[in-house]
Motif scaffolding. Sequence first.
Motif, PDB file in Angstrom:
ATOM      1  N   SER A 130       0.826  -1.202   0.000  1.00 33.02           N
ATOM      2  CA  SER A 130       0.000   0.000   0.000  1.00 33.02           C
ATOM      3  C   SER A 130       0.863   1.255   0.000  1.00 33.02           C
ATOM      4  CB  SER A 130      -0.919  -0.005   1.225  1.00 33.02           C
ATOM      5  OG  SER A 130      -1.578   1.228   1.369  1.00 33.02           O
ATOM      6  N   ARG A 131       1.918   1.248   0.788  1.00 36.16           N
ATOM      7  CA  ARG A 131       2.791   2.419   0.860  1.00 36.16           C
ATOM      8  C   ARG A 131       3.421   2.715  -0.499  1.00 36.16           C
ATOM      9  NH1 ARG A 131       7.105   1.340   5.087  1.00 36.16           N
ATOM     10  NH2 ARG A 131       7.886  -0.012   3.445  1.00 36.16           N
ATOM     11  N   GLU A 132       3.847   1.668  -1.195  1.00 39.32           N
ATOM     12  CA  GLU A 132       4.505   1.863  -2.497  1.00 39.32           C
ATOM     13  C   GLU A 132       3.525   2.321  -3.577  1.00 39.32           C
ATOM     14  OE1 GLU A 132       7.767   1.693  -3.129  1.00 39.32           O
ATOM     15  OE2 GLU A 132       8.123   1.270  -1.015  1.00 39.32           O
ATOM     16  N   VAL A 133       2.295   1.823  -3.539  1.00 38.84           N
ATOM     17  CA  VAL A 133       1.334   2.129  -4.604  1.00 38.84           C
ATOM     18  C   VAL A 133       0.513   3.376  -4.293  1.00 38.84           C
ATOM     19  CG1 VAL A 133      -0.710   1.283  -5.831  1.00 38.84           C
ATOM     20  CG2 VAL A 133       1.185  -0.278  -5.340  1.00 38.84           C
ATOM     21  N   GLU A 134       0.022   3.470  -3.063  1.00 41.32           N
ATOM     22  CA  GLU A 134      -0.938   4.531  -2.745  1.00 41.32           C
ATOM     23  C   GLU A 134      -0.301   5.867  -2.389  1.00 41.32           C
ATOM     24  OE1 GLU A 134      -4.785   3.484  -0.828  1.00 41.32           O
ATOM     25  OE2 GLU A 134      -3.565   1.864   0.013  1.00 41.32           O
ATOM     26  N   HIS A 135       0.926   5.849  -1.911  1.00 37.23           N
ATOM     27  CA  HIS A 135       1.535   7.106  -1.464  1.00 37.23           C
ATOM     28  C   HIS A 135       2.387   7.757  -2.539  1.00 37.23           C
ATOM     29  CE1 HIS A 135       0.242   7.271   2.754  1.00 37.23           C
ATOM     30  NE2 HIS A 135       0.142   5.968   2.611  1.00 37.23           N
ATOM     31  N   SER A 136       2.140   7.382  -3.768  1.00 34.29           N
ATOM     32  CA  SER A 136       2.766   8.039  -4.912  1.00 34.29           C
ATOM     33  C   SER A 136       1.707   8.208  -5.989  1.00 34.29           C
ATOM     34  CB  SER A 136       3.942   7.195  -5.456  1.00 34.29           C
ATOM     35  OG  SER A 136       4.343   7.672  -6.729  1.00 34.29           O
ATOM     36  N   ASP A 137       1.345   9.450  -6.289  1.00 33.69           N
ATOM     37  CA  ASP A 137       0.369   9.699  -7.350  1.00 33.69           C
ATOM     38  C   ASP A 137       0.866   9.150  -8.673  1.00 33.69           C
ATOM     39  OD1 ASP A 137      -1.309  10.947  -5.578  1.00 33.69           O
ATOM     40  OD2 ASP A 137      -0.597  12.970  -6.046  1.00 33.69           O
ATOM     41  N   GLU A 138       2.196   9.227  -8.870  1.00 34.63           N
ATOM     42  CA  GLU A 138       2.779   8.730 -10.122  1.00 34.63           C
ATOM     43  C   GLU A 138       2.627   7.217 -10.234  1.00 34.63           C
ATOM     44  OE1 GLU A 138       4.263  10.794  -8.049  1.00 34.63           O
ATOM     45  OE2 GLU A 138       4.379  12.652  -9.221  1.00 34.63           O
ATOM     46  N   ASN A 139       2.898   6.513  -9.154  1.00 34.34           N
ATOM     47  CA  ASN A 139       2.803   5.047  -9.184  1.00 34.34           C
ATOM     48  C   ASN A 139       1.357   4.588  -9.386  1.00 34.34           C
ATOM     49  OD1 ASN A 139       5.517   4.745  -8.845  1.00 34.34           O
ATOM     50  ND2 ASN A 139       5.430   4.219  -6.675  1.00 34.34           N
ATOM     51  N   ARG A 140       0.441   5.200  -8.655  1.00 33.92           N
ATOM     52  CA  ARG A 140      -0.965   4.824  -8.804  1.00 33.92           C
ATOM     53  C   ARG A 140      -1.474   5.186 -10.196  1.00 33.92           C
ATOM     54  NH1 ARG A 140      -2.720   7.558  -4.884  1.00 33.92           N
ATOM     55  NH2 ARG A 140      -3.960   9.124  -5.959  1.00 33.92           N
ATOM     56  N   GLY A 141      -1.060   6.346 -10.697  1.00 31.08           N
ATOM     57  CA  GLY A 141      -1.447   6.753 -12.041  1.00 31.08           C
ATOM     58  C   GLY A 141      -0.880   5.845 -13.108  1.00 31.08           C
ATOM     59  N   LEU A 142       0.376   5.394 -12.913  1.00 34.40           N
ATOM     60  CA  LEU A 142       1.016   4.477 -13.858  1.00 34.40           C
ATOM     61  C   LEU A 142       0.221   3.182 -13.957  1.00 34.40           C
ATOM     62  CD1 LEU A 142       3.401   3.473 -15.642  1.00 34.40           C
ATOM     63  CD2 LEU A 142       4.506   2.727 -13.513  1.00 34.40           C
ATOM     64  N   LEU A 143      -0.151   2.631 -12.806  1.00 36.99           N
ATOM     65  CA  LEU A 143      -0.901   1.369 -12.805  1.00 36.99           C
ATOM     66  C   LEU A 143      -2.243   1.546 -13.494  1.00 36.99           C
ATOM     67  CD1 LEU A 143      -1.101  -1.550 -11.927  1.00 36.99           C
ATOM     68  CD2 LEU A 143      -1.915  -0.791  -9.688  1.00 36.99           C
ATOM     69  N   GLU A 144      -2.938   2.627 -13.201  1.00 33.66           N
ATOM     70  CA  GLU A 144      -4.244   2.848 -13.804  1.00 33.66           C
ATOM     71  C   GLU A 144      -4.116   3.066 -15.321  1.00 33.66           C
ATOM     72  OE1 GLU A 144      -8.175   5.715 -13.219  1.00 33.66           O
ATOM     73  OE2 GLU A 144      -6.651   5.579 -11.638  1.00 33.66           O
ATOM     74  N   ASP A 145      -3.104   3.822 -15.747  1.00 38.30           N
ATOM     75  CA  ASP A 145      -2.893   4.060 -17.177  1.00 38.30           C
ATOM     76  C   ASP A 145      -2.579   2.779 -17.924  1.00 38.30           C
ATOM     77  OD1 ASP A 145      -3.362   6.732 -16.794  1.00 38.30           O
ATOM     78  OD2 ASP A 145      -1.253   7.316 -16.753  1.00 38.30           O
ATOM     79  N   GLU A 146      -1.740   1.944 -17.323  1.00 38.70           N
ATOM     80  CA  GLU A 146      -1.387   0.678 -17.972  1.00 38.70           C
ATOM     81  C   GLU A 146      -2.613  -0.241 -18.083  1.00 38.70           C
ATOM     82  OE1 GLU A 146       1.389  -0.427 -19.359  1.00 38.70           O
ATOM     83  OE2 GLU A 146       2.618   1.352 -18.948  1.00 38.70           O
TER      84      GLU A 146
END
Length: 324
Positions: free
Chosen positions: A305-321
């Motif tokens: 959760s810390r790696e995915v949710e606490h970075s807008d870039e990481n969460r956005g990357l996953l959603e875009d992919e």
Amino acid sequence: FLNEENLCDLYTGMGSDSMCWTCKTYPRHIEVFDGVREVSLCLSCIEAARIILGTKEPVRFLSSENDKEESCEDEDFDFFLYTKLGEARDVIFEILENRELSSELRMALCLALAHDLQRRVWNEKLYEVDELLERYRVGNMCKAAQGADGMSVKDAGQAGHAGAGATVTRFCRRLASASLEQYSRFETASELYTVFEKMEPLDPAWPDRRDGMDEILYGAGKEVYEANRWAFLVANGTRLELLREQIMVYFVFGYFCGAVYNDNPYGKLKLAVAATILVEELLMAEWLQEDLPEKKIVDLVHCFSREVEHSDENRGLLEDELVK
């Protein structure tokens, strides 16, 4: 600055009035819409993760009203879309918490609902959403499934909820059989993990842990993966059923209605499913190395959760992919 009692020496000495915004709010996740503020706990806090993942009963939400003005920053906020997203989310919760169905089937049904909702958003046919949601409500799905299985509506009413669950399961599996024959968990999960590895690490120690799991899971090929997954499900199936439900409800509550800002409810639901699958893959990698006590599950989920949710870039990357 934590002391032996796990309290912060700074705030113990200076008082709560001196707390910064993060310390006042964390581990709460806050989303503000027009007239509505939604608050939930963050899985990235290990104590919150212990509470969330340790909950056995279905999640319930508390509501209250006050006179405070809540407004979003988007001047073009679409209140009608937001209303329909909220109604859809309620039906999604109803599906996710119907334990007469397997957790995987519940996730699939929610994806189907979000897919159909997405088409109506794109085609600007939100007036069709009420009918769509009525069709996906658990009771109506059971009636439709039983009718398709050759039962009359009267028979369906007498079958009981458990029988209805079994019938809708058979019906949905039959509908999906054509595509399921071509489905490969190995290919889907390994491709999803590749996206996961593209994310910028927030904890310097995380990449080694994450990349090592990749080799454990997929390094020996599809047949070994499928055998390992079968053994993992046999050993942990009951725990996984509850874990999938809690993680799905967590991500749906936190992010689904945010589709009002990007018109992408299907992407938000896929994000929830992808996160649930990735957590399951990480847990399987841990289990293949050693036993999987509850403490280990909580630790791994809070790190994810810390790696995915606490970075807008990481969460956005996953959603875009996932859109691709």
